[in-house]
Design an enzyme around this catalytic site. Structure first.
Site, PDB file in Angstrom:
ATOM      1  N   HIS A 162     -11.759  16.250  -5.178  1.00  0.00           N
ATOM      2  CA  HIS A 162     -11.149  15.506  -4.071  1.00  0.00           C
ATOM      3  C   HIS A 162     -10.245  16.350  -3.186  1.00  0.00           C
ATOM      4  O   HIS A 162      -9.559  15.802  -2.335  1.00  0.00           O
ATOM      5  CB  HIS A 162     -10.331  14.327  -4.599  1.00  0.00           C
ATOM      6  CG  HIS A 162     -11.135  13.293  -5.297  1.00  0.00           C
ATOM      7  ND1 HIS A 162     -11.630  12.180  -4.661  1.00  0.00           N
ATOM      8  CD2 HIS A 162     -11.578  13.220  -6.571  1.00  0.00           C
ATOM      9  CE1 HIS A 162     -12.325  11.457  -5.530  1.00  0.00           C
ATOM     10  NE2 HIS A 162     -12.305  12.069  -6.694  1.00  0.00           N
TER      11      HIS A 162
ATOM     12  N   THR B  63     -10.125   7.689   3.420  1.00  0.00           N
ATOM     13  CA  THR B  63     -10.789   6.399   3.266  1.00  0.00           C
ATOM     14  C   THR B  63     -10.072   5.349   4.116  1.00  0.00           C
ATOM     15  O   THR B  63     -10.674   4.352   4.505  1.00  0.00           O
ATOM     16  CB  THR B  63     -10.804   5.938   1.790  1.00  0.00           C
ATOM     17  OG1 THR B  63      -9.496   6.171   1.231  1.00  0.00           O
ATOM     18  CG2 THR B  63     -11.834   6.708   0.991  1.00  0.00           C
TER      19      THR B  63
ATOM     20  N   LYS C  17     -11.353   2.080   6.667  1.00  0.00           N
ATOM     21  CA  LYS C  17     -10.798   0.717   6.709  1.00  0.00           C
ATOM     22  C   LYS C  17     -10.450   0.330   8.141  1.00  0.00           C
ATOM     23  O   LYS C  17     -10.712  -0.790   8.587  1.00  0.00           O
ATOM     24  CB  LYS C  17      -9.562   0.624   5.801  1.00  0.00           C
ATOM     25  CG  LYS C  17      -9.914   0.756   4.322  1.00  0.00           C
ATOM     26  CD  LYS C  17      -8.735   1.126   3.423  1.00  0.00           C
ATOM     27  CE  LYS C  17      -9.281   1.687   2.114  1.00  0.00           C
ATOM     28  NZ  LYS C  17      -8.270   2.384   1.298  1.00  0.00           N
TER      29      LYS C  17
ATOM     30  N   LYS D 127      -1.529  16.354   6.532  1.00  0.00           N
ATOM     31  CA  LYS D 127      -1.941  15.133   7.223  1.00  0.00           C
ATOM     32  C   LYS D 127      -1.290  15.026   8.608  1.00  0.00           C
ATOM     33  O   LYS D 127      -1.671  14.210   9.428  1.00  0.00           O
ATOM     34  CB  LYS D 127      -1.616  13.906   6.379  1.00  0.00           C
ATOM     35  CG  LYS D 127      -2.430  13.825   5.077  1.00  0.00           C
ATOM     36  CD  LYS D 127      -2.011  12.634   4.233  1.00  0.00           C
ATOM     37  CE  LYS D 127      -2.662  12.596   2.859  1.00  0.00           C
ATOM     38  NZ  LYS D 127      -4.075  12.176   2.886  1.00  0.00           N
TER      39      LYS D 127
ATOM     40  N   LYS E 183      -0.594   6.555   5.413  1.00  0.00           N
ATOM     41  CA  LYS E 183      -1.195   7.404   4.377  1.00  0.00           C
ATOM     42  C   LYS E 183      -0.044   8.102   3.675  1.00  0.00           C
ATOM     43  O   LYS E 183       1.092   8.028   4.140  1.00  0.00           O
ATOM     44  CB  LYS E 183      -2.146   8.434   4.991  1.00  0.00           C
ATOM     45  CG  LYS E 183      -1.544   9.176   6.205  1.00  0.00           C
ATOM     46  CD  LYS E 183      -2.514  10.139   6.840  1.00  0.00           C
ATOM     47  CE  LYS E 183      -3.547   9.518   7.750  1.00  0.00           C
ATOM     48  NZ  LYS E 183      -4.908   9.533   7.207  1.00  0.00           N
ATOM     49  N   ARG E 184      -0.326   8.791   2.558  1.00  0.00           N
ATOM     50  CA  ARG E 184       0.741   9.541   1.924  1.00  0.00           C
ATOM     51  C   ARG E 184       1.324  10.560   2.895  1.00  0.00           C
ATOM     52  O   ARG E 184       0.633  11.055   3.788  1.00  0.00           O
ATOM     53  CB  ARG E 184       0.217  10.251   0.676  1.00  0.00           C
ATOM     54  CG  ARG E 184       0.018   9.316  -0.488  1.00  0.00           C
ATOM     55  CD  ARG E 184       1.336   8.695  -0.928  1.00  0.00           C
ATOM     56  NE  ARG E 184       2.179   9.677  -1.549  1.00  0.00           N
ATOM     57  CZ  ARG E 184       2.380   9.773  -2.859  1.00  0.00           C
ATOM     58  NH1 ARG E 184       1.834   8.904  -3.685  1.00  0.00           N
ATOM     59  NH2 ARG E 184       3.150  10.713  -3.349  1.00  0.00           N
TER      60      ARG E 184
END
Ligand code: 26Q
Length: 805
Positions: A354, A649, A653, A547, A541-542
């Site tokens: 991952h 992911t 969504k 990110k 998100k985290r």
């Protein structure tokens, strides 16, 4: 099987009487919730029993999905939805004098995961059930899930998440199926009737007690089980020590056992070599493998056909010890030869990777293994020795041999162990799998190319669309038909309404209603008043540097500076929403949370921003918040440095709920873009190969010197905010680095193209027809990202099991 409102109502009343000794008049919402859970659990338990009987009777191959995390969220509404009981249950609850929505809302999230990897496991378990695959999930029954986040004076504060108070209604403890896990001690061998026997002595025992959670599939009686292991001491106290007067020491063994399932490690995409974490992993692995092999022997009387009847999918390397542990049971307990045992093991286990971030790769010190798991260590050394022999036969290159080694320089490399002992290795998006094959695992992939596969991630679209977005669900039922819930590819039927003014207007009205619903929810939860006239532009998100929440912040700063230059600047109202938890030990991530909150305070209290610019940090982002937020979102921020986000992911969504993505060509965004094109998605930034090329010569300071926009925005970090806080540390990190390369995630390289993409997005938003059409096409083309498609891929390419078409 169907149930009437009266039947459900009676069953709930009965549970209230039997379990709590109360009537509905005396019950709290929490008690009603638990009573409902018990009623559904009974129905599922019966179906679960039949499902397992059938699998044994017909000799079906079983899938065992092992993950240190299952981020399940809430289950009451979800199970009722899947069982076709949601509207009946609502009426029954109303009849008992309660509001169904309030009862659903008191259920705590089962937050047994950090983020994407944990939520993926939950979506996959649902899908395997709906597709009628005999499957089991395995994890740890953490007493404390992922911490709850509070924001105090702009900063993250972590609170324990004792979810089991109300949340354990779904759990069925099975003490009679407990397993014993052994730690420490010494290994001795002796000859017995010509056989070399391994004797493990002086070990510490820990009991693993299963707590089972049944999982309902959609429109099927098939029920699968999530088995969560609870760690207990086999004895309450060491009586020998106690009677010697060593009271403290007499309780030590007990305390060491209990702590194993106490808390979920809150690091996401980051490896920490803590010995308690290794204990958790082995505890979980050993209990699971013992349980699977015991059941297999009960059915088949031998382990020799284990690999024909079982496949074990491991969610990242965290359960990698399943390889030596299965070897141990096959060799030491079942008496198979090494070669037989290796054939079985290496045809049973498959590994999903991952992440490509170096800091997330698990590498455990040899010493820890020797002390904690002496027999597993012996087996590991033999696995490593034989694999190295195989590699040396293939490559005459010491560097490659070193890179591929399972044990090297006093460290155990879990990814190499999984590659050596697994039958398949897969990445989670096309781009990511390509990077694994061509870069991270290139030597292993060149040696065994058939082993390396891709399975692009997917999400449970029944939860993430059907259940949480009733407005859109109703529109889809009218347009493409109810069948979309089982066959997500039917979403493409929406495409033919792309120019239907009435349908486009419906899409818009649904979004507006969902925005109002989210605003109401946010007001109740954290007291903020959202500007629902603003475009809902969301990054949840985290919190992680790769990110690039900070890139989003830099762009907002630039908008704010434009407003400062021209107070009357025309602007489409814009509401930026952030939600993110930072790992408690990740100082930079916590600083970024502080920065977002300071920026929000300043912007929201500045009159020049009124009705134009709003920034809100949503406290304690979690599954149940995402369920209200996704349907209300208009813009989805997926802006990681290309090559770093394995898949994502959340992106799926948002897309499924009609948000338009602004993003880089990273992870599954690439596959979204293939389907959406430039007309329906806003791309920007460096591509993955450009990031790697530029890395050697990247000079953020030069960009800062040359581009006045960049300089002014970045300098705002240094000068800080009206409240006196400033972020010179982040300024420094971007321009000069700090024990790491300057701006290692290349924010400044991408900022100008990001700002352009944002501008293009705002322009598109101004044209209602155009925007609604984009939104519709995002929904219509999202079917490929249903977990059912991912599970079908796993079933066909890795597991070789049949599934319901
Ligand atoms: C490892 C060792 C010790 C302690 C913690 C960990 C640890 C825990 C969690 C390492 C990594 C994680 C989580 C990783 C994760 O969530 N990865 C995400 O997986 C998603 C599902 O495939 C992808 O969509 C995301 O791109 C990826 O970041």
């Amino acid at each position: 099987m169907t149930y009437s409102k009266q039947q459900l109502k009676k069953a709930i009343q009965r549970k209230l009487r039997i379990n709590y000794g109360i009537t509905e008049e005396q019950a709290t919402e929490g008690e009603i919730m638990r009573a409902c859970a018990l009623v559904l659990r009974d129905i599922m338990a019966e179906h679960g029993f039949e499902t397992r009987e059938k699998a044994a009777r017909e000799g079906q191959r079983k899938v065992h999905y092992m993950s240190l995390e299952f981020l399940m969220g809430r289950s009451l509404m979800k199970n009722a939805f899947n069982m076709g009981l949601l509207s009946t249950l609502r009426e029954a609850i109303d009849d008992l004098g309660f509001k169904a929505a309030d009862v659903f809302e008191v259920e705590p999230d089962a937050g047994l995961g950090n983020g994407g990897l944990g939520r993926l496991a939950a979506c996959y378990l649902e899908s395997m059930t709906t597709l009628e695959i005999p499957a089991f999930g395995y994890s740890i029954c953490y007493e404390l899930g992922l911490f709850k986040q509070k924001i105090v004076e702009g900063q993250q504060v972590e609170l324990p998440d004792a979810w089991k108070g109300l949340g354990d209604a779904w759990l069925l403890p099975k003490p009679q199926e407990a397993e014993e896990v052994r730690f420490g001690g010494t290994i001795r061998t002796r000859w017995d009737n010509g056989h070399l026997m391994v004797v493990h002595e002086d070990y510490t025992r820990v009991l693993a007690v299963p707590c089972d959670m049944e999982i309902a599939g959609y429109k099927t009686d098939h029920v699968n089980t999530l088995r969560l292991w609870d760690a207990r001491s086999p004895k309450p106290i060491d009586m020998a020590l106690f009677s010697q007067g060593q009271y403290l020491r007499s309780g030590e063994e007990r305390a060491m056992a209990d702590v194993i399932s106490k808390v979920l490690y809150p690091e996401d995409n980051h490896y920490e070599g803590k010995s308690l974490r290794l204990k958790q992993q082995y505890f979980f692995v050993s209990a699971t493998v013992q349980s699977i092999t015991r059941k297999h022997i009960e059915t088949y009387g031998t382990l020799k056909n284990f690999h024909e009847k079982n496949v074990i999918q491991i969610n990242d390397t965290h359960p990698a010890l399943v390889i030596p542990e299965l070897m141990r049971i096959l060799v030491d307990d079942a008496g198979l030869s090494w070669d037989e045992a290796w054939h079985i093991t290496s045809h049973s286990v498959a590994y999903t990777n991952h992440t490509v971030l170096a800091e997330a790769l698990e590498v455990w010190p040899q010493q820890l293994f020797e002390q904690l798991l002496p027999r597993v260590w012996q087996i590991l050394t033999e696995i490593a020795r034989r694999y190295q022999e195989k590699v040396e036969k293939f490559y005459d290159d010491p560097q490659k041999v070193a890179r591929m080694a399972v044990i090297w320089d006093g460290a155990v490399r879990m990814a190499n162990l999984c590659i050596a002992g697994g039958m398949a290795v897969n990445g989670v998006s096309a781009l990511h799998s390509g990077i694994l094959r061509r870069d991270v695992f290139r030597d292993a992939a060149a040696m065994e190319p058939e082993k390396f596969k891709n399975v692009t991630n997917g999400i449970d679209h029944r939860r993430w669309l059907g259940e949480i977005n009733p407005g859109l669900d109703a529109l889809l039922k009218e347009t493409v038909g109810e069948g979309y819930l089982l066959h997500a590819d039917m979403l493409s039927g929406l495409e033919k309404y792309a120019d239907d003014k009435a349908v486009l207007k419906r899409m818009e009205d649904i979004k507006i209603a969902n925005k109002l619903a989210f605003a109401k929810w946010a007001k109740r939860q954290q007291g903020v008043v959202l500007n629902t006239d603003g475009i809902f532009d969301v990054q949840v998100k985290r919190l992680h540097e790769y990110k690039r929440q900070l890139l989003n912040v830099l762009h907002i700063i630039s908008l704010y500076q434009q407003l400062q230059d021209d107070h009357d600047m025309e602007m489409t109202p814009h509401t930026f929403l952030f939600g993110a938890k930072a790992a408690p030990g990740y100082a930079v991530a916590k600083r970024i949370i502080n920065l977002i909150n300071d920026l929000a305070d300043q912007i929201n209290s500045d009159p020049i921003c009124k009705d134009k610019l709003q920034v809100v940090f949503l406290e304690n982002y979690r599954v149940s918040m995402a369920e209200v937020l996704m349907p209300a979102s208009e813009v989805s921020q997926q802006i990681s440095t290309a090559g770093k986000e394995a898949s994502g992911t959340g992106n799926m969504k948002f897309m499924m709920n009609g948000a338009v993505t602004i993003g880089t060509l990273d992870g599954a965004n690439v596959e979204m873009y293939e389907r959406l094109g430039d007309e329906n998605m806003f791309l920007f930034g460096l591509k993955a190969h450009e990031v790697e090329q530029l890395r050697h010569s990247y000079d953020p300071h030069m960009l800062y010197e040359r581009d006045p926009m960049i300089r002014r925005v970045v300098d705002q970090l240094k000068y800080g905010f009206r409240n006196g806080n400033h972020y010179e540390d982040l300024w420094q990190r971007l321009l000069f680095g700090d024990g790491c390369p300057a701006d290692q995630y290349m924010l400044l390289a991408d900022l100008p193209s990001y700002a352009e993409a944002e501008q293009a997005m705002i322009t598109a938003y101004g044209d209602r027809d155009r925007w609604n059409r984009m939104s519709l096409l995002n929904v219509a083309r999202s079917g490929i990202f249903a977990a059912d498609r991912s599970i079908a891929d796993y079933a066909e390419t890795i597991w070789h099991v049949p599934y319901k078409k």
